[in-house]
Design an enzyme around this catalytic site. Structure first.
Site, PDB file in Angstrom:
ATOM      1  N   CYS A   4    -137.079-131.581 -69.802  1.00 39.34           N
ATOM      2  CA  CYS A   4    -138.079-130.753 -69.117  1.00 39.34           C
ATOM      3  C   CYS A   4    -137.392-129.834 -68.106  1.00 39.34           C
ATOM      4  O   CYS A   4    -136.697-130.283 -67.190  1.00 39.34           O
ATOM      5  CB  CYS A   4    -139.102-131.643 -68.417  1.00 39.34           C
ATOM      6  SG  CYS A   4    -140.223-130.717 -67.356  1.00 39.34           S
ATOM      7  N   CYS A   7    -138.376-130.539 -64.438  1.00 34.83           N
ATOM      8  CA  CYS A   7    -137.757-131.790 -63.946  1.00 34.83           C
ATOM      9  C   CYS A   7    -136.304-131.517 -63.556  1.00 34.83           C
ATOM     10  O   CYS A   7    -135.823-132.025 -62.534  1.00 34.83           O
ATOM     11  CB  CYS A   7    -137.823-132.893 -65.002  1.00 34.83           C
ATOM     12  SG  CYS A   7    -139.418-133.733 -65.123  1.00 34.83           S
ATOM     13  N   HIS A 100    -147.492-126.995 -62.701  1.00 29.85           N
ATOM     14  CA  HIS A 100    -147.019-126.055 -61.686  1.00 29.85           C
ATOM     15  C   HIS A 100    -148.166-125.151 -61.274  1.00 29.85           C
ATOM     16  O   HIS A 100    -149.033-124.815 -62.075  1.00 29.85           O
ATOM     17  CB  HIS A 100    -145.828-125.225 -62.178  1.00 29.85           C
ATOM     18  CG  HIS A 100    -146.049-124.541 -63.496  1.00 29.85           C
ATOM     19  ND1 HIS A 100    -145.967-125.208 -64.693  1.00 29.85           N
ATOM     20  CD2 HIS A 100    -146.351-123.254 -63.805  1.00 29.85           C
ATOM     21  CE1 HIS A 100    -146.209-124.360 -65.680  1.00 29.85           C
ATOM     22  NE2 HIS A 100    -146.444-123.170 -65.172  1.00 29.85           N
ATOM     23  N   HIS A 102    -148.897-121.498 -59.780  1.00 30.30           N
ATOM     24  CA  HIS A 102    -148.397-120.159 -59.450  1.00 30.30           C
ATOM     25  C   HIS A 102    -149.095-119.711 -58.170  1.00 30.30           C
ATOM     26  O   HIS A 102    -150.315-119.873 -58.028  1.00 30.30           O
ATOM     27  CB  HIS A 102    -148.786-119.150 -60.525  1.00 30.30           C
ATOM     28  CG  HIS A 102    -148.180-119.367 -61.866  1.00 30.30           C
ATOM     29  ND1 HIS A 102    -147.115-118.636 -62.319  1.00 30.30           N
ATOM     30  CD2 HIS A 102    -148.506-120.211 -62.876  1.00 30.30           C
ATOM     31  CE1 HIS A 102    -146.807-119.015 -63.554  1.00 30.30           C
ATOM     32  NE2 HIS A 102    -147.644-119.970 -63.917  1.00 30.30           N
TER      33      HIS A 102
HETATM   34  P1  5GP Z   1    -146.493-120.869 -67.273  1.00 32.99           P
HETATM   35  O1  5GP Z   1    -146.375-119.754 -68.278  1.00 32.99           O
HETATM   36  O2  5GP Z   1    -146.107-122.195 -67.892  1.00 32.99           O
HETATM   37  O3  5GP Z   1    -147.804-120.933 -66.564  1.00 32.99           O
HETATM   38  O4  5GP Z   1    -145.459-120.540 -66.129  1.00 32.99           O
HETATM   39  C1  5GP Z   1    -144.110-120.821 -66.232  1.00 32.99           C
HETATM   40  C2  5GP Z   1    -143.417-119.922 -65.240  1.00 32.99           C
HETATM   41  O5  5GP Z   1    -142.107-120.406 -65.070  1.00 32.99           O
HETATM   42  C3  5GP Z   1    -143.297-118.463 -65.699  1.00 32.99           C
HETATM   43  O6  5GP Z   1    -143.926-117.618 -64.742  1.00 32.99           O
HETATM   44  C4  5GP Z   1    -141.798-118.235 -65.777  1.00 32.99           C
HETATM   45  O7  5GP Z   1    -141.409-116.931 -65.354  1.00 32.99           O
HETATM   46  C5  5GP Z   1    -141.239-119.319 -64.877  1.00 32.99           C
HETATM   47  N1  5GP Z   1    -139.923-119.787 -65.254  1.00 32.99           N
HETATM   48  C6  5GP Z   1    -139.500-120.108 -66.504  1.00 32.99           C
HETATM   49  N2  5GP Z   1    -138.227-120.532 -66.465  1.00 32.99           N
HETATM   50  C7  5GP Z   1    -137.832-120.470 -65.158  1.00 32.99           C
HETATM   51  C8  5GP Z   1    -136.611-120.789 -64.488  1.00 32.99           C
HETATM   52  O8  5GP Z   1    -135.616-121.214 -65.077  1.00 32.99           O
HETATM   53  N3  5GP Z   1    -136.581-120.587 -63.153  1.00 32.99           N
HETATM   54  C9  5GP Z   1    -137.666-120.118 -62.464  1.00 32.99           C
HETATM   55  N4  5GP Z   1    -137.521-119.964 -61.135  1.00 32.99           N
HETATM   56  N5  5GP Z   1    -138.830-119.825 -63.060  1.00 32.99           N
HETATM   57  C10 5GP Z   1    -138.914-119.998 -64.398  1.00 32.99           C
HETATM   58 ZN    ZN Z   2    -140.993-132.326 -66.029  1.00 35.23          ZN
END
Ligand code: 5GP
Ligand code: ZN
Length: 114
Positions: A4, A7, A100, A102
């Site tokens: 993950c 994680c 998570h 945002h």
């Molecule tokens: P989701 O699309 O799952 O709601 O949001 C995942 C978020 O994680 C996205 O906004 C993406 O830009 C961010 N993200 C993905 N990989 C990384 C990473 O390695 N580092 C950081 N800081 N953000 C990440």
């Molecule tokens: Zn996790």
């Protein structure tokens, strides 16, 4: 969880631009920001999404929102406002399967979302 991404970020195995950390939570800037302020708040323990939260996670969630409010005060977006979003599953647009939140701020955000 071994495979993950969040994680690994929570454990410090992958670097992140941290804004806040304690025993329960980590807040760090999104790698692909969608607003001038865009950070993520994650629990350190693996929870797949908000869909599996229970009443027992109430204290964790209260802490998440208290930390978000504190960071938004520090970043100067408490008065202008901000948005807190958690995406769930495929239609919700969740790409990382670790809970998570945002936090987006410092621009006027459209509603409804796309
Ligand atoms: P989701 O699309 O799952 O709601 O949001 C995942 C978020 O994680 C996205 O906004 C993406 O830009 C961010 N993200 C993905 N990989 C990384 C990473 O390695 N580092 C950081 N800081 N953000 C990440
Ligand atoms: Zn996790």
């Amino acid at each position: 969880m071994d495979d993950c991404l969040f994680c690994k970020i929570a454990a410090g195995q992958i670097p992140s631009d941290k804004l806040y950390e304690d025993d329960m939570l980590l807040a760090f800037r999104d790698i692909d920001p969608q607003a001038p302020v865009h950070f993520l708040v994650i629990p350190k323990k693996h929870i797949a999404s908000a869909a599996v939260l229970t009443e027992e996670d109430g204290a964790l969630l209260g802490h998440v929102f208290a930390v978000i409010a504190k960071l938004c005060r520090e970043l100067g977006c408490d008065e202008s406002g901000y948005r807190v979003v958690t995406n769930i599953g495929e239609d919700g647009g969740q790409s990382v399967k670790h809970l998570h939140f945002h936090v987006l701020a410092k621009r006027s955000l459209a509603w409804p979302p796309g």
